[in-house]
Write an enzyme that holds these catalytic residues in place. Structure first.
Site, PDB file in Angstrom:
ATOM      1  N   GLY A  12      46.534  30.610  30.691  1.00 21.83           N
ATOM      2  CA  GLY A  12      45.387  31.458  30.071  1.00 21.83           C
ATOM      3  C   GLY A  12      44.478  30.516  29.771  1.00 21.83           C
ATOM      4  N   SER A  13      44.244  29.303  30.060  1.00 18.25           N
ATOM      5  CA  SER A  13      43.271  28.293  29.867  1.00 18.25           C
ATOM      6  C   SER A  13      41.876  28.883  30.336  1.00 18.25           C
ATOM      7  CB  SER A  13      43.765  26.888  30.296  1.00 18.25           C
ATOM      8  OG  SER A  13      43.227  26.659  31.597  1.00 18.25           O
ATOM      9  N   LEU A  93      46.377  42.084  44.862  1.00 21.63           N
ATOM     10  CA  LEU A  93      46.151  43.544  44.512  1.00 21.63           C
ATOM     11  C   LEU A  93      45.696  44.292  45.863  1.00 21.63           C
ATOM     12  CD1 LEU A  93      43.687  42.676  41.604  1.00 21.63           C
ATOM     13  CD2 LEU A  93      45.730  43.882  41.388  1.00 21.63           C
ATOM     14  N   ASN A 107      37.601  36.639  41.249  1.00 20.67           N
ATOM     15  CA  ASN A 107      38.675  35.758  41.353  1.00 20.67           C
ATOM     16  C   ASN A 107      38.454  34.357  41.375  1.00 20.67           C
ATOM     17  OD1 ASN A 107      41.716  35.366  41.465  1.00 20.67           O
ATOM     18  ND2 ASN A 107      41.269  34.447  43.693  1.00 20.67           N
ATOM     19  N   HIS A 109      39.818  30.455  42.072  1.00 21.95           N
ATOM     20  CA  HIS A 109      40.834  29.781  42.975  1.00 21.95           C
ATOM     21  C   HIS A 109      40.746  28.364  42.786  1.00 21.95           C
ATOM     22  CE1 HIS A 109      44.205  29.268  45.539  1.00 21.95           C
ATOM     23  NE2 HIS A 109      43.491  28.820  46.621  1.00 21.95           N
ATOM     24  N   ASP A 150      42.866  35.059  48.097  1.00 23.33           N
ATOM     25  CA  ASP A 150      41.935  34.191  47.767  1.00 23.33           C
ATOM     26  C   ASP A 150      40.696  34.078  48.608  1.00 23.33           C
ATOM     27  OD1 ASP A 150      43.570  33.507  45.174  1.00 23.33           O
ATOM     28  OD2 ASP A 150      44.876  32.440  46.454  1.00 23.33           O
TER      29      ASP A 150
END
Ligand code: GAR
Length: 207
Positions: A12-13, A93, A107, A109, A150
């Site tokens: 979670g950075s 998803l 998103n 990536h 991605d």
């Protein structure tokens, strides 16, 4: 203020970069909830520490991806987001989720468009550099219209060099620092622009 729901599976950075930018006014948005598929994700602790709803939704034994995604969509839609941000969300998803949030799922990536989809993209880029196959990798932020991994309309990219004296750790740090900056900058543009698709921009910039 735009409402974000952040989906994160791990450390979670990047979530933290968003939370910090919301807190100090750099991002005109509020994180309505953080959702994780992983019970002990540090991302949930970061949300807790920021006083934001932190929800774990695990896949039940034998549950199909489509059924899980329907429950996930139900949960996320309850927080009424304008943008759903995948920040280290490590699950592909299905349309059972994406169909509820058309043009709203973003998103992050750690690779350039069309390169190194899936997990461990940073490690794989570094290994390729060690083998003399590349001198850089990068970071991208893109929309998620379908189940492509991605892949999707690109919102922003930035190249990250791999130098001769890099270790995996030093390269990884550079990628993450780039991600934190690019994700916040991209969300800033999304949160201050009309809610429409943005055409493929030149590197590092948004239209
Ligand atoms: C980030 O490098 C993100 O780009 C990557 O997971 C990491 C999460 O870090 N996502 C993917 O690889 C998606 N295919 P964080 O948990 O510290 O934000």
């Amino acid at each position: 203020m735009k409402r974000l729901v952040v989906l994160a599976s791990g450390n979670g950075s990047n979530l933290q970069a968003i939370l910090d930018a919301c807190a100090d006014g750099r991002l005109p948005a509020t994180v309505a909830a953080v959702v994780s598929d992983t019970a002990h994700a540090r991302a949930l602790d970061r949300a807790d520490a920021a006083g934001i709803p932190a929800v774990h939704i695990g896949r039940r034994p034998g549950e199909s991806r489509a059924d899980y995604d329907a429950r996930l969509a139900d949960l996320v839609s309850g927080f009424d987001p304008q943008w759903v941000v995948l920040a280290g969300w490590m699950r592909v998803l299905t349309m059972n989720f994406l169909g509820w949030f058309p043009g709203m799922v973003v998103n992050l990536h750690p690779a350039l468009p069309g390169e190194l989809p899936g997990t461990h993209a940073i490690d794989r880029a570094f290994t390729e550099a060690q083998a003399g196959l590349r001198t850089h990798s990068g970071v991208m932020v893109h929309l998620v219209p379908d189940e492509g991994v991605d892949d999707g309309p690109v919102l922003a990219t930035e190249t990250v060099p791999i130098t001769n004296d890099d270790t995996l750790a030093s390269f990884e740090d550079r990628v993450h620092a780039t991600e934190h900056r690019l994700l916040v900058a991209t969300l800033h543009t999304l949160c201050t622009s009309p809610h429409t698709l943005i055409p493929h921009p030149p590197q590092g910039a948004l239209a």
